[in-house]
Design a protein around this motif. Sequence first.
Motif, PDB file in Angstrom:
ATOM      1  N   ASP A   1      77.646-100.798  20.997  1.00 25.45           N
ATOM      2  CA  ASP A   1      76.538-100.339  20.161  1.00 25.45           C
ATOM      3  C   ASP A   1      76.604-100.943  18.763  1.00 25.45           C
ATOM      4  O   ASP A   1      75.687-100.743  17.958  1.00 25.45           O
ATOM      5  CB  ASP A   1      76.581 -98.808  20.022  1.00 25.45           C
ATOM      6  N   SER A   2      77.686-101.652  18.473  1.00 23.76           N
ATOM      7  CA  SER A   2      77.878-102.187  17.130  1.00 23.76           C
ATOM      8  C   SER A   2      77.301-103.596  17.027  1.00 23.76           C
ATOM      9  O   SER A   2      77.497-104.419  17.910  1.00 23.76           O
ATOM     10  CB  SER A   2      79.376-102.219  16.802  1.00 23.76           C
ATOM     11  N   PRO A   3      76.588-103.908  15.924  1.00 19.67           N
ATOM     12  CA  PRO A   3      76.051-105.272  15.761  1.00 19.67           C
ATOM     13  C   PRO A   3      77.177-106.282  15.523  1.00 19.67           C
ATOM     14  O   PRO A   3      76.996-107.471  15.773  1.00 19.67           O
ATOM     15  CB  PRO A   3      75.156-105.152  14.525  1.00 19.67           C
ATOM     16  N   ASP A   4      78.346-105.842  15.068  1.00 17.63           N
ATOM     17  CA  ASP A   4      79.452-106.750  14.753  1.00 17.63           C
ATOM     18  C   ASP A   4      80.744-106.190  15.337  1.00 17.63           C
ATOM     19  O   ASP A   4      81.456-105.421  14.683  1.00 17.63           O
ATOM     20  CB  ASP A   4      79.558-106.900  13.219  1.00 17.63           C
ATOM     21  N   PRO A   5      81.064-106.579  16.583  1.00 14.37           N
ATOM     22  CA  PRO A   5      82.239-106.009  17.260  1.00 14.37           C
ATOM     23  C   PRO A   5      83.553-106.248  16.500  1.00 14.37           C
ATOM     24  O   PRO A   5      84.402-105.351  16.438  1.00 14.37           O
ATOM     25  CB  PRO A   5      82.263-106.739  18.606  1.00 14.37           C
TER      26      PRO A   5
ATOM     27  N   LEU B   1      86.386-109.822  25.931  1.00 20.98           N
ATOM     28  CA  LEU B   1      87.216-109.780  24.718  1.00 20.98           C
ATOM     29  C   LEU B   1      87.295-111.170  24.086  1.00 20.98           C
ATOM     30  O   LEU B   1      87.201-111.324  22.870  1.00 20.98           O
ATOM     31  CB  LEU B   1      88.628-109.269  25.038  1.00 20.98           C
ATOM     32  N   TYR B   2      87.468-112.202  24.934  1.00 22.14           N
ATOM     33  CA  TYR B   2      87.466-113.581  24.423  1.00 22.14           C
ATOM     34  C   TYR B   2      86.089-113.964  23.880  1.00 22.14           C
ATOM     35  O   TYR B   2      85.973-114.522  22.785  1.00 22.14           O
ATOM     36  CB  TYR B   2      87.895-114.575  25.517  1.00 22.14           C
ATOM     37  N   ASP B   3      85.045-113.673  24.650  1.00 22.27           N
ATOM     38  CA  ASP B   3      83.688-114.051  24.236  1.00 22.27           C
ATOM     39  C   ASP B   3      83.329-113.458  22.872  1.00 22.27           C
ATOM     40  O   ASP B   3      82.579-114.058  22.100  1.00 22.27           O
ATOM     41  CB  ASP B   3      82.651-113.586  25.270  1.00 22.27           C
ATOM     42  N   ASN B   4      83.863-112.265  22.600  1.00 29.97           N
ATOM     43  CA  ASN B   4      83.551-111.603  21.333  1.00 29.97           C
ATOM     44  C   ASN B   4      84.638-111.817  20.274  1.00 29.97           C
ATOM     45  O   ASN B   4      84.627-111.150  19.236  1.00 29.97           O
ATOM     46  CB  ASN B   4      83.331-110.106  21.582  1.00 29.97           C
ATOM     47  N   SER B   5      85.573-112.709  20.566  1.00 27.78           N
ATOM     48  CA  SER B   5      86.646-113.068  19.605  1.00 27.78           C
ATOM     49  C   SER B   5      87.411-111.852  19.099  1.00 27.78           C
ATOM     50  O   SER B   5      87.686-111.723  17.901  1.00 27.78           O
ATOM     51  CB  SER B   5      86.058-113.813  18.401  1.00 27.78           C
TER      52      SER B   5
END
Lengths: 248, 248
Positions: free
Chosen positions: B74-78, B102-106
Motif C-alpha cells: 500500500d506504500s508508494p515507496d517500499p 524483494l529484488y524487484d523492489n530493491s
Amino acid sequence: MGAPGPRRLLLVSNSTLRGGGYLGHCQQHVRSFLGQKVKRVLFIPYALHDRDAYAKTAREKFESLGYGLDSIHDSPDPVEAVRKSEAIFIGGGNTFRLLKALYDNSLLQEIRKRVLEDGIPYMGSSAGTNVATFSINTTNDMPIVYPPSLQALGLVPFNINPHYLDPDVNSTHMGETRAERILQYHEEPNTPPVLGLREGAMLLVEGDKATLQGVTGARLFLRGEKPTEHEPGTDFSFLLTDGNSQKP
Amino acid sequence: MGAPGPRRLLLVSNSTLRGGGYLGHCQQHVRSFLGQKVKRVLFIPYALHDRDAYAKTAREKFESLGYGLDSIHDSPDPVEAVRKSEAIFIGGGNTFRLLKALYDNSLLQEIRKRVLEDGIPYMGSSAGTNVATFSINTTNDMPIVYPPSLQALGLVPFNINPHYLDPDVNSTHMGETRAERILQYHEEPNTPPVLGLREGAMLLVEGDKATLQGVTGARLFLRGEKPTEHEPGTDFSFLLTDGNSQKP
C-alpha cells in the motif's frame, strides 16, 4: 514449435514405480519407442551426483532391452557426443542440477537440433521429462543450484509436472498441494498449460500427435480454467500447437 | 554474520497449524517477541498473488494481538516504508515469487540494515523464514518465477527448510523424501547447514543466541554428517557462527 516435423519423444513421469525395477513399468513402451533401428542410446546422467553409478544402472537396463548405452559424462566432448547420437535418454534426479549442467556444457541447442531437425528419438524420465518441456517452472525439486535460466529444451510448448500427486485428504500437513502449486504458477502472466503426469503415466509424441500412455492418467491445468482429468489414450495433440494451447 | 549485535528474529515454520487459525499456534510467541514497545508492524505480502486479501488476514490477526499493521504494497515507496518500520513481518506463500519481488523492489539491503544494524524485530513465516536465511536453496516451493539470485537476506548464515516433513513409511509415492532432497543439496560444495523446522516449530534468535521453540522439534543437516534430531529448547547458537557452523 508445433510445426510439422519428425519429432519423437517419450516423456515418462517417473523412473521407478513402487514394486518394480528401474524403468520396469515402462520397458515395453521404451522398446516400441526405440524400435529396432536404434542400436545405441546416449544417456545423460547429470541429474544425479554419482554419474558412474547412475550410468551403470541405466546401462544394465538398456542392455537388457537390447540397446547399447553410452553415458555422456564419459565423453571428452559432450557436444560432439550429442551430434553423433542415435537416441537420447535423460534420466531423473534433481531438475535444477540437470538443467544447469546442460547449460554449463552448452548442450541445449545441439539436443534441440538433433531432436527437432534430425528427428532422433528423445526419452526423458522425471527431471529428464521436465527439461524436455518449455521450462522447469513446474518441477517438484529443490533448487539446490541456480541455473542461468528456467527455460528448458522446449521440445514441446507446454510444461509437465511429473510425479503428479492428488491431494491427500487425510494429511494434516499444511504445505500447498500439488494442484495449488500449479495454480500459483498460473497466477503469473503468459504461463503455458501444465500436464500433471501421475507416476505410471507417460506422454508419447510422434510429430504433431501426442498421446497419453501408461495406466494412471493425467490432470491438465490450463491458465484460468478448472483442471480436467484425462484417461490413458487421450489425444493431447492440441497441446503441441503453440498459441492454441489454451483451449482444447 | 555471527558478530555480536542486536539482531532479533522469530523464524516460524508455518503460518497455520491444522485446526488453528492464521498464526494461532504461535501467537504467544509473537506477542512476547514483539513486546510492548512495538506499535506497528510492516507486513510484506509479496509471496501471495492477492496482496489485499493477504494484508487483511494479517492485519486482523496483528490487531487482535494489539499491534497496528501496514502492508508494504500500500506504500508508494517500499524502501522508505522499510526505513521507517518498527518491526517487519514477511508472510508465507511462494518463496520464489517473494524473493523476486524483494529484488524487484530493491528491498534486501534496506531490510538487512534495519534488522542487523538498527535491531528492529524481524518475523518470518514459511517463505518469510526462507528468505531470512542464507539462501532459498532449500525451499519446498515450485519455481514459478525466476529471481535474479537464490541468495536471500542472510540474517543468519545457514538455511532453514520450513514445513519439514518426516518420511512417510506408508507412502507408495516415489518422489524424493524431504531428507533426500536436503542431502542432494549437501552433495553440492560449500553448502551451509540446513535446519529442518517441523510445522509447529520456530527459531528465536536474540543477538548471538538461537533457541528452538514450539512443540514439534527440528532436524539438523550438516554437510557430510548424519542428520540429528533436536527437542524444543535446543540451543542452536553455534549455527550463528559463520565457518564454525559445521560442528556443534
